[in-house]
Design a protein around this motif. Structure first.
Motif: not given
Length: 753
Positions: A637-659
């Protein structure tokens, strides 16, 4: 930037005409004489004497009031004890007061202004309350008015460099400081000076001295009155004044009682010298008076005057306990003077706070840096930089008016303070503290109750409301109350709760972090320091600006420290964040944000695009779900959740690029750290933790929580150097690493502080 709002009309401005009593004395500027003094009225029992007559057990004499006060003092009833001592102090002191006032007039005519100042303030302190005397109906009333006239129109005008019968103005803090230093030097010289060789009976001295006054022979009259004072029995009066000072020097009373503590101790020391002969050894009461006088002056931040007393105490103190107190006083004067300049021994302060087991208050002086309190037109006060400020610069050190740890199972500080605020005459809340409250605004977009009189000064915000030196407080009161009338009154019919909740702040405590096992600590939902809920006057004027803040605050016991975390240009407003934005928002936090009309912790109160909002909401849910199961994931479960968090990090960083300004990146990185620790990947977790700290600093600047995080991975690479640098910058000393953040196992527990 946002501030707390308030709709209740809580403070009604009521500026007290402090010198109305003095102004009313203009008709009595001439010396007291038998020709202009009214005949003495038949003796009438005072209210206390009448009560005593009905109850034979009630005290009557000064000695009885002293015994009564001593009993109350021994039982911790310091205000009741103080009031008992005052009744004894004012018992049949008319002749003594007249001698002092007459001698003060002679001193003033001879331009011995400091001597006149000490005599007249001592006389005013031992005379009855003005409200107990009918104007012109007794000799005591005439003596009192004459003394007030000499004090205001004579001494204070001299101090202000003015002459004539113009209005009496408050002296500047600098002028008051000089006068008090000179007065203390005069008192210390008096304890070594010989008394008159031939004391005169009081009545004879008054008769002879009055004649000399009328003839303009002021030096001879002064010496005659001095001889009469030497014959007066003042031993009980001296003890009463000294004991009254001790009541107001208690930690819970000193903030409010400082001026009267100084006045009582100074009067006691002055009177103790009336019959004193030159000696290398002072009496016990004189030594106590010196120590108490020094303590009171120190509380009033009159450092030069306190230093004079400390040196005299050291010179004259005998061996034993008094010598210890003399050494302690001298050391306190040095350290408090340094504190007032912004110079603190932070390592020693942190050690004392960490090791203190008896809840003793930290002995430090409050400090206000290069700041100014300003009123924009039609708005509440705000705090601004008076000059350019550097990162890490100390801005404020202030003790709370009320504070306690934020624990759900305990009553809140707000619950405790509300009944106190509803009664402006209750013992813990007296005029100086209420005056501090009146520096605060009634609501956003509204000025404070004192706005018409200019922005509050540093002294007012530190509880040091400007006043007339050594003037007894009851003279400054319209109603003659022992503790005076507040500068601005609290409207007891208003919603105090509604007002005060907006002025209390939650502050992380750097001491609470190490004050016990995790289970005993005040636990927050996310990574953070235990919180203290308190009311600090000056910091309550600092606006909330979330991640754009330029300052941080944290607590050491009940003391708040405010430091700059970004360069602040001159005239820029000082701003902070009202909570730790890396913590998950509790329902209480959300309610607080709504009450203050503040944005949430993660995005500002501006419109967010339809593209960004779903990403932010999903990230928030993922963080909370991960935290809820923290430490309970299976490896799969921890390994699967790690992937989820990494994917969400990329999406949030994309949102930050929208200022879109958000702290979700460091929060997601902290979730990543927790999952890596769950998988026992300690080195990877340490690397991610440093990334989280860097991401947080990039969004919201430096924060004390950065130190908390890095302290757990001090073994990792060059983290120790970074940690020491942060402690030096934010906590004032690199030694704080080992004092406040001792080495501990790097595990999930540190994320649950």
């Amino acid at each position: 930037m946002r501030r707390g709002t308030c709709t209740s009309n809580i403070i009604a401005s009521r500026i007290v005409p402090v010198m109305a009593f003095i102004d009313s004395a203009t008709a009595h500027s001439q010396p007291i004489s038998s020709s202009n003094a009214p005949s003495m009225p038949p003796s009438q029992p005072s209210s206390s004497a009448a009560a005593a007559a009905a109850n034979p057990a009630s005290p009557l004499t000064a000695d009885d009031w002293k015994a009564d006060g001593n009993d109350k003092f021994a039982n911790g009833k310091y205000i009741d004890a103080y009031c008992a001592y005052l009744k004894g102090i004012r018992s049949e002191r008319e002749s003594l007061a007249e001698l002092l006032v007459r001698r003060a007039q002679c001193h003033f005519a001879l331009e011995s202004h400091v001597s006149a100042f000490i005599d007249v303030t001592t006389a005013l302190r031992i005379l009855p309350l003005p409200s107990s005397l009918e104007p012109g109906s007794s000799k005591s009333a005439l003596i009192q008015k004459t003394a007030a006239e000499l004090y205001g129109k004579g001494i204070i005008n001299w101090l202000n460099g003015r002459q004539g019968d113009g209005d009496v103005a408050l002296p500047s803090p600098k002028a008051t400081g000089r006068l008090m230093k000179d007065a203390m030097q005069h008192l210390c010289a008096r304890v070594e000076a010989p008394g008159p060789s031939e004391p005169l009976e009081v009545a004879d001295a008054l008769t002879a001295g009055e004649q000399l006054q009328q003839e303009g022979r002021h030096a001879e009259a002064r010496d005659t009155f001095t001889a009469g004072l030497a014959a007066a029995d003042v031993s009980t009066l001296t003890a009463l004044l000294s004991n009254a000072s001790a009541c107001l020097l208690k930690p819970e009373r000193i903030r409010e009682g400082g001026p009267d503590a100084v006045g009582c101790a100074a009067a006691a020391l002055h009177l103790s010298c009336l019959r004193h002969g030159p000696s290398q050894q002072l009496s016990t009461i004189q030594q106590k008076c010196l120590v108490r006088l020094g303590q009171g002056l120190l509380a009033e931040r009159l450092f030069d005057a306190a230093d004079v007393i400390a040196r005299a105490t050291k010179k004259h103190a005998s061996q034993g306990q008094m010598r210890v107190e003399a050494d302690t006083l001298q050391q306190r004067v040095r350290s408090h003077r340094a504190n007032a300049r912004g110079d603190f021994d932070w390592a020693a302060i942190y050690r004392q706070a960490r090791d203190e087991s008896d809840n003793k208050q930290l002995d430090i002086a409050e400090y206000v840096g290069p700041l100014a309190v300003r009123h924009a037109e039609g708005q509440q006060p705000s705090v601004h930089a008076a000059k350019d400020i550097q990162v890490g610069q100390l801005l404020i050190v202030q003790r709370a008016l009320k504070a306690n740890p934020l624990r759900k199972e305990q009553p809140s500080a707000l619950d405790e303070i509300t009944p106190l605020l509803r009664s402006s005459t209750s013992a813990p809340w007296h005029p100086r503290l209420i005056s501090q409250l009146c520096c605060l605004p009634k609501g956003r977009g509204q000025p404070s109750a004192m706005a018409a009189h200019g922005p509050p000064s540093h002294q007012t915000l530190l509880g040091l409301t400007p006043g007339f030196p050594l003037l007894p407080r009851f003279i400054q009161s319209e109603s003659g109350e022992e503790f005076g009338s507040p500068v601005a009154a609290i409207d007891t019919g208003a919603d105090v709760n509604d007002f005060m909740v907006r002025k209390f702040r939650m502050v992380g405590s750097v001491i609470g972090h190490i004050s016990g096992p995790p289970s005993a600590r005040s636990r927050s939902i996310g990574p953070g320091l235990p919180r203290v809920f308190g009311f600090w006057v000056l910091p309550s004027l600092i606006a909330h600006e979330g991640m754009k803040r330029n300052a941080i605050w944290y607590a050491i016991d009940d003391i708040i420290i405010v430091r700059a975390i970004r360069p602040i240009a001159r005239d820029r407003e000082i701003t902070a964040s009202y909570w730790n934005q890396l913590e998950g928002l509790t329902s209480n936090d959300r309610a607080m944000a709504a009450r203050h009309q503040l944005p949430t912790a993660h995005w500002p109160d501006t419109s967010i695009s339809t593209e960004a909002m779903p990403v932010l909401q999903q990230a928030e849910r993922l963080i909370e779900e991960t935290r809820d199961k923290q430490g309970e994931f299976t490896p799969t479960e921890a390994t699967r959740r790690l992937r989820d968090v990494e994917e969400m990090l990329d999406r949030v960083r994309g949102v930050q690029e929208l200022d879109v300004d958000t702290v979700l990146v460091p929060k997601l990185l902290l979730s990543h750290v927790a999952l890596l620790l769950n998988l026992r990947r300690t080195n990877d977790a340490a690397r991610r933790l440093r990334e989280a700290v860097a991401a947080s600093q990039g969004r919201r600047g430096y924060d004390v929580h950065d130190i908390l995080f890095l302290a757990n991975i001090r073994w990792n690479g060059d983290t120790m150097d970074e940690l020491k640098n942060l402690c030096e910058l934010l906590l004032g000393t690199s030694e704080a690493v080992d004092i406040l953040f001792p080495s501990c196992e790097f595990g999930l527990e540190f994320l649950r502080v």
